[in-house]
Design a protein around this motif. Sequence first.
Motif, short mmCIF file in Angstrom:
data_model
loop_
_atom_site.label_atom_id
_atom_site.label_comp_id
_atom_site.label_asym_id
_atom_site.label_seq_id
_atom_site.Cartn_x
_atom_site.Cartn_y
_atom_site.Cartn_z
N ASN A 38 0.86 -1.19 0.00
CA ASN A 38 0.00 0.00 0.00
C ASN A 38 0.90 1.24 0.00
N GLY A 39 1.45 1.52 -1.16
CA GLY A 39 2.33 2.69 -1.30
C GLY A 39 3.72 2.43 -0.75
N THR A 40 4.59 3.43 -0.97
CA THR A 40 5.96 3.37 -0.44
C THR A 40 5.94 3.21 1.06
N GLN A 41 5.01 3.93 1.69
CA GLN A 41 5.02 3.97 3.15
C GLN A 41 4.90 2.57 3.75
N GLN A 42 4.03 1.74 3.19
CA GLN A 42 3.92 0.38 3.75
C GLN A 42 5.14 -0.47 3.38
N VAL A 53 20.17 2.33 5.34
CA VAL A 53 20.16 3.71 4.84
C VAL A 53 18.96 3.85 3.91
N TYR A 54 18.17 4.91 4.14
CA TYR A 54 17.01 5.17 3.27
C TYR A 54 17.37 6.36 2.37
N VAL A 55 17.38 6.14 1.04
CA VAL A 55 17.82 7.20 0.11
C VAL A 55 16.89 7.36 -1.09
N THR A 56 16.93 8.55 -1.70
CA THR A 56 16.18 8.84 -2.94
C THR A 56 17.20 9.25 -4.02
N PRO A 57 17.98 8.30 -4.55
CA PRO A 57 19.11 8.67 -5.42
C PRO A 57 18.72 9.23 -6.79
N GLN A 74 16.61 13.43 -5.54
CA GLN A 74 16.57 13.57 -4.07
C GLN A 74 15.39 14.45 -3.65
N TYR A 75 14.71 13.99 -2.62
CA TYR A 75 13.58 14.74 -2.10
C TYR A 75 14.00 15.36 -0.77
N PRO A 76 14.06 16.70 -0.67
CA PRO A 76 13.52 17.70 -1.58
C PRO A 76 14.56 18.42 -2.46
N GLU A 116 16.24 1.92 -1.49
CA GLU A 116 16.28 2.89 -2.61
C GLU A 116 14.85 3.28 -2.98
N ASP A 117 14.46 4.51 -2.67
CA ASP A 117 13.11 4.99 -2.95
C ASP A 117 13.15 5.73 -4.29
N ASP A 118 12.53 5.13 -5.32
CA ASP A 118 12.54 5.72 -6.67
C ASP A 118 11.09 6.09 -7.00
N TYR A 119 10.67 7.24 -6.53
CA TYR A 119 9.23 7.54 -6.48
C TYR A 119 8.71 8.31 -7.69
N ASP A 120 9.60 8.97 -8.47
CA ASP A 120 9.05 9.79 -9.56
C ASP A 120 9.91 9.80 -10.81
N GLY A 129 9.14 1.31 -5.25
CA GLY A 129 8.48 2.18 -6.22
C GLY A 129 7.04 2.45 -5.80
N SER A 130 6.44 3.43 -6.45
CA SER A 130 5.09 3.84 -6.05
C SER A 130 4.29 4.27 -7.28
N PHE A 131 2.97 4.12 -7.20
CA PHE A 131 2.10 4.65 -8.25
C PHE A 131 1.46 5.98 -7.82
N SER A 132 1.95 6.54 -6.70
CA SER A 132 1.36 7.78 -6.20
C SER A 132 1.62 8.96 -7.12
N LYS A 133 2.81 9.01 -7.74
CA LYS A 133 3.14 10.14 -8.60
C LYS A 133 2.71 9.86 -10.05
N THR A 134 2.88 8.63 -10.50
CA THR A 134 2.52 8.34 -11.89
C THR A 134 1.01 8.27 -12.07
N LEU A 170 -4.66 5.88 -4.71
CA LEU A 170 -4.68 4.44 -5.04
C LEU A 170 -4.05 3.61 -3.93
N ARG A 171 -3.06 4.19 -3.25
CA ARG A 171 -2.26 3.50 -2.24
C ARG A 171 -1.68 2.23 -2.81
N LEU A 172 -1.00 2.33 -3.91
CA LEU A 172 -0.32 1.15 -4.47
C LEU A 172 1.14 1.48 -4.75
C1 LIG Z 1 10.25 10.83 -1.51
C2 LIG Z 1 8.91 10.19 -1.72
N1 LIG Z 1 8.81 8.87 -1.70
C3 LIG Z 1 7.63 8.25 -1.90
C4 LIG Z 1 6.48 8.97 -2.11
C5 LIG Z 1 5.20 8.23 -2.32
O1 LIG Z 1 4.77 7.67 -1.14
P1 LIG Z 1 3.47 6.72 -1.14
O2 LIG Z 1 3.70 5.68 -2.19
O3 LIG Z 1 3.42 6.15 0.24
O4 LIG Z 1 2.29 7.58 -1.46
C6 LIG Z 1 6.53 10.36 -2.13
C7 LIG Z 1 5.30 11.14 -2.34
O5 LIG Z 1 5.24 12.32 -2.18
C8 LIG Z 1 7.78 10.99 -1.93
O6 LIG Z 1 7.88 12.31 -1.95
#
Ligand SMILES: Cc1ncc(COP(=O)(O)O)c(C=O)c1O
Length: 343
Positions: A49-53, A112-116, A119-121, A147-151, A177-182, A187-189
């Motif tokens: 259910n999303g990246t968070q889960q 280590v949790y990273v957004t390579p 990078q956010y933000p 490795e969080d590749d979210y967008d 990965g996440s479908f939150s941005k795409t 959806l929480r997927l």
């Molecule tokens: C860095 C980062 N990772 C992941 C997500 C997506 O998270 P989730 O899939 O839990 O909605 C976001 C959304 O804003 C984000 O900014």
Amino acid sequence: MTWALRSDETAAGTYEHPAGRHDLRVAIARHIGISRGVRASADDIIITNGTQQALDILARVLLASGDGIAVEDPGYGPPRQLFKALGLRVVGVPVDRQGLVVDALPRGIRAVYVTPSHQYPLSVTMTLPRRQALLAWAEQNNAAIIEDDYDSEFRFGGRPLEPLQTLDAKGRVVYVGSFSKTMLPTLRLGFLVTPPSLRAALHKAKFVSDWHSSTLTQAALARFLDEGAFARHVRRVSAVYRERHKILADAITRDFAEHLELIPSTSGLHLTALARRMSADRIAEIARRAADRGVAIQVLSRFAVSAIPRAGIMLGYGAIPTAHIEEGLHLVRACFDSGPQCL
Ligand SMILES: Cc1ncc(COP(=O)(O)O)c(C=O)c1O
């Protein structure tokens, strides 16, 4: 979704495997192989259910209360809150123009949790030498990398660097990965790509968490991917985001040059600029005034882990209609200048 609700298969009323629907896992493995060069089979994918889960079950499997986890500073907030809530010791590690500063990683860190990719933000892309240094560090310190590749589906130029997951020869990286941005955050997927060593434990963790993610939304998304509709959607919205990215980047370099320095970036859904002289407090005051007049800009200080926040702004362009950007920027500029529109 209507199709998924009517389908005999999803209406059958049986539980799914914790990893999620096989057709969706096949479709995701294909998609990330083509779009991001990630090597994965359907068996390596777990739908969440999303990246968070994904981060929740990973933290529960990889770490115990009191263990240290490094996060980027500045960085994305919700994972930090999650790790703290799980009793982990969260350590902020600075980010520079090359990404997370690997030499600043302290001893005794287990993950280590990273957004390579983006990078956010701060919007920087982790360079190849940094990626290699991080992988070497993880090997030397017996640590895992998340490795969080979210967008990174949204690219507006340049060639993407290989994900850590692809460069990793030792099975230390879990790709998320996440479908939150795409698609939509509602959806929480999302999904993770597990190394074989963690697969069984992650299946168990997902099972005890919520058994599996909603079969209906999984079925609908699998079909969307299989029919090529997802790829068409990403291509269509990429063209829109590319234009917004350009309008914003041009305006910041042209109209805000004395106040802000744009951090170059060629992907994703946000741009970031550092204040040249203003303090974080002054930037926060400007953002408050702009918000009172209906223009939302995020302040970098919001994402700080350490006590000394960086001064700057982050502009997200996923939700703002392109036609409103110029007007919004005009008002922000007036707020920077304490102009009559923004007093
Ligand atoms: C860095 C980062 N990772 C992941 C997500 C997506 O998270 P989730 O899939 O839990 O909605 C976001 C959304 O804003 C984000 O900014």
